[in-house]
Design an enzyme around this catalytic site. Sequence first.
Site, PDB file in Angstrom:
ATOM      1  N   HIS A  96       0.698  -0.444   0.087  1.00  0.00           N
ATOM      2  CA  HIS A  96       0.020   0.207  -0.104  1.00  0.00           C
ATOM      3  C   HIS A  96       0.863   1.361   0.073  1.00  0.00           C
ATOM      4  O   HIS A  96       0.013   2.351  -0.557  1.00  0.00           O
ATOM      5  CB  HIS A  96      -0.713  -0.123   1.109  1.00  0.00           C
ATOM      6  CG  HIS A  96      -2.127  -0.972   1.323  1.00  0.00           C
ATOM      7  ND1 HIS A  96      -3.036  -0.730   0.442  1.00  0.00           N
ATOM      8  CD2 HIS A  96      -2.230  -1.937   2.049  1.00  0.00           C
ATOM      9  CE1 HIS A  96      -3.767  -2.141   0.620  1.00  0.00           C
ATOM     10  NE2 HIS A  96      -3.545  -2.773   1.443  1.00  0.00           N
TER      11      HIS A  96
ATOM     12  N   ASP B 264      -3.319 -10.161  -2.375  1.00  0.00           N
ATOM     13  CA  ASP B 264      -3.699  -9.455  -1.315  1.00  0.00           C
ATOM     14  C   ASP B 264      -5.340  -9.126  -1.049  1.00  0.00           C
ATOM     15  O   ASP B 264      -5.645  -9.013  -2.275  1.00  0.00           O
ATOM     16  CB  ASP B 264      -2.838  -8.377  -0.569  1.00  0.00           C
ATOM     17  CG  ASP B 264      -3.255  -7.751   0.841  1.00  0.00           C
ATOM     18  OD1 ASP B 264      -4.271  -7.919   0.816  1.00  0.00           O
ATOM     19  OD2 ASP B 264      -1.987  -8.032   1.312  1.00  0.00           O
TER      20      ASP B 264
ATOM     21  N   HIS C 274      -6.402  -6.785  -0.324  1.00  0.00           N
ATOM     22  CA  HIS C 274      -6.905  -5.986  -0.754  1.00  0.00           C
ATOM     23  C   HIS C 274      -5.488  -5.129  -1.969  1.00  0.00           C
ATOM     24  O   HIS C 274      -5.136  -6.141  -2.318  1.00  0.00           O
ATOM     25  CB  HIS C 274      -6.183  -5.087   0.891  1.00  0.00           C
ATOM     26  CG  HIS C 274      -6.545  -5.116   1.743  1.00  0.00           C
ATOM     27  ND1 HIS C 274      -6.408  -5.872   2.494  1.00  0.00           N
ATOM     28  CD2 HIS C 274      -8.398  -4.334   2.660  1.00  0.00           C
ATOM     29  CE1 HIS C 274      -7.246  -6.056   3.767  1.00  0.00           C
ATOM     30  NE2 HIS C 274      -8.009  -5.613   3.496  1.00  0.00           N
TER      31      HIS C 274
ATOM     32  N   ASP D   9      -4.641 -12.853   3.119  1.00  0.00           N
ATOM     33  CA  ASP D   9      -5.566 -11.965   4.250  1.00  0.00           C
ATOM     34  C   ASP D   9      -7.080 -11.886   2.852  1.00  0.00           C
ATOM     35  O   ASP D   9      -8.567 -11.735   4.007  1.00  0.00           O
ATOM     36  CB  ASP D   9      -5.739 -10.360   4.581  1.00  0.00           C
ATOM     37  CG  ASP D   9      -5.662  -9.981   3.796  1.00  0.00           C
ATOM     38  OD1 ASP D   9      -4.999 -10.774   2.217  1.00  0.00           O
ATOM     39  OD2 ASP D   9      -4.711  -8.424   3.094  1.00  0.00           O
TER      40      ASP D   9
END
Length: 366
Positions: free
Chosen positions: A141, A178, A180, A266
Site C-alpha cells: 500500500h 492480497d 486489498h 488476508d
Amino acid sequence: MKKTAFIWDESYFWHNAGGGALFEPVGGYIQENGSVESPESKRRIKNLLEKSRLMEQLVQIKPMFATHGQLRYFHTQRHIDNVKKLSETGGGDCGDSAIVGRGSYEIAKLSAGGAITAVKTVVESDSIKTAYALTRPPGHHAEADQGMGFCIFNNIVIATKYAQRELGVGKIAIIDWDAHHGNGTEDAFYEDDSVLFISIHQDNLEPIGRGKMRDIGKGKGEGYTVNIPLYAGSGDAVYKYAFEQIITPAIANFAPELILISAGQDASIFDPLARMMLSVSGYKYMASVIKKLADKYADGRLVCLHEGGYCPTYVPFCTHAIIEELCSMSTNVGDPFIYAMAGTSYNELMPHQKQRVDEIKEHLGL
C-alpha cells in the site's frame, strides 16, 4: 534438487504497529484490543515451519538493510525523513494508518532489505530458485510520499527496481493476491511496460475506488496492469477460475524473467479485515500455478513477499502450504479448521462470480 530460501529476522516481530482495536485507535467507545497488524501471525508461521520440520529443508538467510539509495528508487526524501524522525521521537502515523513505532525506521529498512535479499538470492544462486521472505512491516500500500494501510516502505517495488537496476533483470511479473488492492505497487509501474502487475482482490475494499477492471495502465504501460476485482464471498473455485482464464494467459503472454508475489493471506475464509473465502487448499493451488509458470518462463525464479493476513491462527497454515509448493515438498500439516465451513460456498463458482471473471477477461482482451 533446487532449494528454497526463507528470509526472516527477529526484528520483524518487534515493529510496533500501534495499539487500538482492529485498525482504529483507542477512544470513544473503542476499547484497547491491539492492532490486527501484530507480529503474532508472522511469528506463528516460523513456529509452524519449525514444528513441522519443514524449516530444516529451507535455506535460512538473514536480510540485509535496504540502503538510502534503494529506498529512493521509489520513495521521496520527505517520506524517508518523516519515517526516520517519527522512529526517533516516539512514533506516529507516516501517512494513512501506517504507524511508525520507536525504532521502526530501521526495521522497515530491514523489511525492504529482506525483499532485496530474496530477489538477489534467486537471481544470483544456481541452487536456490524460490524464496519466501517473511517481511514485516508489509509494503504494497505504501506510496512514494507516504505510508498507508500498515505499510511504511513498498518492499516489492523497491525489490523490483533493485532487480532491474542492479541485477540486470528485464521483464518482471508481480502477482498481488492480497485481499486489498496493491495501490502503491500499481502506481509505481502504471506507465511501465517492463513490469506486469496483476492484482486479484476484493472489489472496492481498500483503498476504496482503486483496483477497478478499467485500470489497465497508461502510456507505454497500457495493458501491463491487470486488475481482477472479485465480489466479496469469492473462494477457492472463483480464484481457480480467475487463474485459469486471466492470470495464466496474461503471464504466458508476458513471459517474465522473474516472478514476485505480494503474498497477503488476508483473503482467507477466517480473516477479520476482508470477506473472501480462500482456504489453505486455495493458497496451495495458487502457489502451484505460479511456480509452474516460473519454471516455464522465468528459469524457476520466484519470490513471495509477505503482506497482509490478520487471523493469527489460520495465516500460518495458509503460508505453510505456499512454502510447501515453493520447495516441492509435502508434510502432514493440513487444514485443521476448514471442516467448520463444510456447508458454505467457499469452493463453489456461482453464476454471478463466473460472470464477473468473464467480464474482466473480455475487458482485457484475453
